[in-house]
Design a protein around this motif. Structure first.
Motif, PDB file in Angstrom:
ATOM      1  N   CYS A 106       0.866  -1.176   0.000  1.00 28.20           N
ATOM      2  CA  CYS A 106       0.000   0.000   0.000  1.00 28.20           C
ATOM      3  C   CYS A 106       0.902   1.227   0.000  1.00 28.20           C
ATOM      4  O   CYS A 106       1.894   1.266   0.732  1.00 28.20           O
ATOM      5  N   PRO A 107       0.609   2.243  -0.795  1.00 30.95           N
ATOM      6  CA  PRO A 107       1.482   3.419  -0.843  1.00 30.95           C
ATOM      7  C   PRO A 107       1.507   4.155   0.484  1.00 30.95           C
ATOM      8  O   PRO A 107       0.539   4.141   1.245  1.00 30.95           O
ATOM      9  N   ASP A 108       2.616   4.799   0.748  1.00 30.96           N
ATOM     10  CA  ASP A 108       2.712   5.673   1.908  1.00 30.96           C
ATOM     11  C   ASP A 108       1.661   6.772   1.784  1.00 30.96           C
ATOM     12  O   ASP A 108       1.405   7.279   0.688  1.00 30.96           O
ATOM     13  N   PRO A 109       1.012   7.149   2.895  1.00 34.05           N
ATOM     14  CA  PRO A 109      -0.048   8.151   2.804  1.00 34.05           C
ATOM     15  C   PRO A 109       0.413   9.508   2.266  1.00 34.05           C
ATOM     16  O   PRO A 109      -0.419  10.298   1.819  1.00 34.05           O
ATOM     17  N   GLN A 110       1.708   9.789   2.293  1.00 28.47           N
ATOM     18  CA  GLN A 110       2.201  11.055   1.758  1.00 28.47           C
ATOM     19  C   GLN A 110       2.471  11.013   0.258  1.00 28.47           C
ATOM     20  O   GLN A 110       2.844  12.029  -0.334  1.00 28.47           O
ATOM     21  N   THR A 111       2.252   9.865  -0.377  1.00 23.36           N
ATOM     22  CA  THR A 111       2.487   9.737  -1.812  1.00 23.36           C
ATOM     23  C   THR A 111       1.518  10.630  -2.589  1.00 23.36           C
ATOM     24  O   THR A 111       0.308  10.581  -2.349  1.00 23.36           O
ATOM     25  N   PRO A 112       2.002  11.462  -3.516  1.00 24.35           N
ATOM     26  CA  PRO A 112       1.090  12.284  -4.323  1.00 24.35           C
ATOM     27  C   PRO A 112       0.124  11.407  -5.116  1.00 24.35           C
ATOM     28  O   PRO A 112       0.521  10.368  -5.656  1.00 24.35           O
TER      29      PRO A 112
END
Length: 240
Positions: free
Chosen positions: A38-44
């Motif tokens: 799952c992408p890091d929550p800060q990923t654009p």
């Protein structure tokens, strides 16, 4: 630019949740889903692979009704991958009711030889793995999928989604006029899929087809980001 969408899942550490869930998963498909990450929550948001997902169901209660068709299409903010779209009718666990046939248009003859959801799970997971699902009204796709997986695999999935209906609700917090405003002729603002698309100038599509609704949801989310957020908005501000 609007602020983040709030829900009980907004502050979950989803990447860590996925790592822990992969260690506990018994079914290989569930494990592979979590291992895809799952992408890091800060990923654009512009860098995040997405998949618009829609289920047609025999009713609204996941404990009493069943998925009858699946529609999905992978996409990013840069484009919708129609060539990789997938639509599948599946056989519900209970007989069709005539009132639901009227809504989704799927007939008894169409489901007579349709596969059970268990028979198409491999394909479903191939589309879901490594992508964040985008739905319009998360109280359908997430609970119905979990109920179906619990029934067949004795396991469930926990994952974030982007809910275009929740975004519209966030953008229009005063969508229901007061009694005085109603007397003055003010109409409520609908956050249904078709009405939401109309506000962005998107074309009208016939509803209640899972694939068409998935495509419509993907287009709506692209418009929402363009008009109210921005391509650099962190994914964690939008998922719920």
């Amino acid at each position: 630019m609007s602020d983040s969408i709030k829900s009980g899942n907004s502050k979950q550490d989803w990447p860590d949740n996925y790592r822990k869930a992969a260690e506990k998963a018994k079914d290989a498909r569930i494990r592979a889903f979590y291992q895809a990450g799952c992408p890091d929550p800060q990923t654009p948001i512009k860098e995040v692979p997405l998949v618009a997902l829609d289920f047609e169901t025999t009713g609204l209660d996941a404990d009493r009704h069943s998925i009858i068709s699946i529609g999905l299409v992978p996409f990013t903010l840069g484009g919708i991958q129609l060539g990789n779209a997938w639509h599948q009718i599946v056989r519900p666990q209970l007989p069709l009711q005539q009132d639901t046939v009227t809504i989704h248009g799927i007939t008894h003859s169409e489901i007579e030889h349709a596969p059970d959801l268990a028979d198409v799970l491999d394909t479903l997971f191939q589309h879901l793995n490594g992508r964040i699902p985008v739905v319009h009204y998360r109280n359908i796709e997430r609970p119905f999928l979990n109920r179906a997986l619990q029934w067949r695999l004795k396991e469930q999935l926990r994952f974030p989604v982007i809910d275009t209906m929740a975004i519209e609700a966030h953008l229009h917090p005063k969508r229901n006029p007061s009694r005085w405003q109603q007397l003055m002729g003010k109409q409520p603002i609908s956050i249904r899929l078709a009405d939401s698309r109309t506000r962005y100038g998107l074309p009208h599509y016939a509803g209640h087809n899972a694939l068409i609704d998935a495509i419509a949801t993907a287009e709506l989310f692209q418009a929402q980001v363009q008009h109210h957020f921005g391509t650099d908005t962190p994914i964690g501000d939008l998922w719920v």
